[in-house]
Each structure stands twice: as C-alpha cells, then as structure tokens.
Design a protein around this motif. Structure first.
Motif: not given
Length: 194
Positions: A77-103
C-alpha cells in the motif's frame, strides 16, 4: 476500517514477535517486539499522513523482524501511495500467493483476501506505453527510460515522466518525453537522415 487495520497490524506484529527467533539474538537492552510494534505504528501514522516512502521504510523494518502478510500488505500500500505501482503489484502478488497453514491467523487470511482485491484494482490503473518508429531503419534501437524495448509492444510503467529514444547508424537520435498518469499512450519517434 482504518482503526480495524491499525488494530490488525499491531496485534499481528505482537503475535509474530512472541515466537520470533530474532528475540533470542537481540541484545538484552533492546526489545525487538517493542521495536517492531513501534515501527509498525509509526508506519501507519506516516501512511495516514501521506508520507508513503517513510511509511514503507518503517513497515519494512517491522517485516524484517518478523514476517507477516499484514506487514507486506502495508508495504504494498505504501508503494502504491508513492505511485510506484509496479513494485506495489509485485508485493500485492506476494501476499495474494502466500501459502497459509490451516492454523494461520484469521488476520493473515484477511490480508491475503484484501491483497487480491487491491491487486485487481491496481492492475487496471497501471499506465502503458507503446513505442512506434515508423520508417526507422531495421538496425535502429528503441529505448524507454534507458532500457531496450521493441516497437509496437505495450510496456507497463509507473505514473510520471518517461523518455523514449531511437538511435540508428547514420541517423540523428530522436527522443521524446511523455508524462502519463494512467491509461495507455503511444510515443512515435520519427528518425531523419544524417
């Protein structure tokens, strides 16, 4: 919603740091848990004040102490706010694709869901530039912001000023600068003879 996000970040940092191996390595005079909590809270304050680069730095400090999808989401979100949209996209993708344990913490699951939603909105806002060089010699080279590109290929860029350049042996170099905030644009570079 902002109060909820603030509480989510503070709780997540506190939970993560309780079991962090970095705690065992910290000097007895420094409390990493408290340092990370402070960094996260400072990041939120800076983010709310529109100081996105400084917020990015503070969230990154907290993330270095203990990984959390919540912290990475705020970094994005900070990268997006700073208008560094390409870096923000990579970070959002990282969160979206993170494998989370059932717990995994429900806060981590919420962060992943929010990243997916915010990523879809962000991708639609990323500006795109296409370079064209009609009549340019076959041996000509095209660059956008100093990087080699191909004619006719749409290139994603951050908002702001971008400079295109065409060069070829025996021809004067041609360059143009375009300021783009969103949408798509074409830069046409016409080369003349020497």
């Amino acid at each position: 919603m902002r109060a909820t996000r603030h509480a989510l970040l503070v709780a997540t940092v506190a939970t993560l740091l309780a079991s962090s191996p970095l705690l065992a390595q910290a000097p007895s005079t420094a409390d990493p848990k408290e340092m990370a909590r402070n960094a996260g809270e400072e990041g939120l304050d800076l983010y709310r004040a529109g100081k996105f680069d400084a917020a990015y730095e503070r969230f990154s400090v907290a993330e270095q102490i203990a990984h959390s999808p919540v912290l990475v989401l705020w970094i994005a979100r900070s990268k997006r706010g700073a208008q560094q949209l390409l870096a923000a996209r990579r970070l959002f993708e990282r969160v979206e694709s993170e494998q989370l344990a059932a717990t995994a913490s429900p806060k981590w699951v919420t962060a992943r869901d929010e990243a997916k939603t915010e990523l879809a909105a962000l991708v639609a806002k990323i500006p795109r530039i296409t370079l064209r060089a009609p009549g340019a010699p076959q041996e000509s080279k095209l660059e956008l912001d100093g990087k080699s590109v191909s004619a006719g290929v749409e290139i994603e860029v951050d908002p702001g000023a971008h400079t295109a350049r065409a060069t070829a042996p025996g021809h004067a170099a041609v360059s143009k600068t375009l300021v783009i905030e969103d949408g798509s644009a074409t830069i046409e570079l016409r080369m003349g003879g020497s």
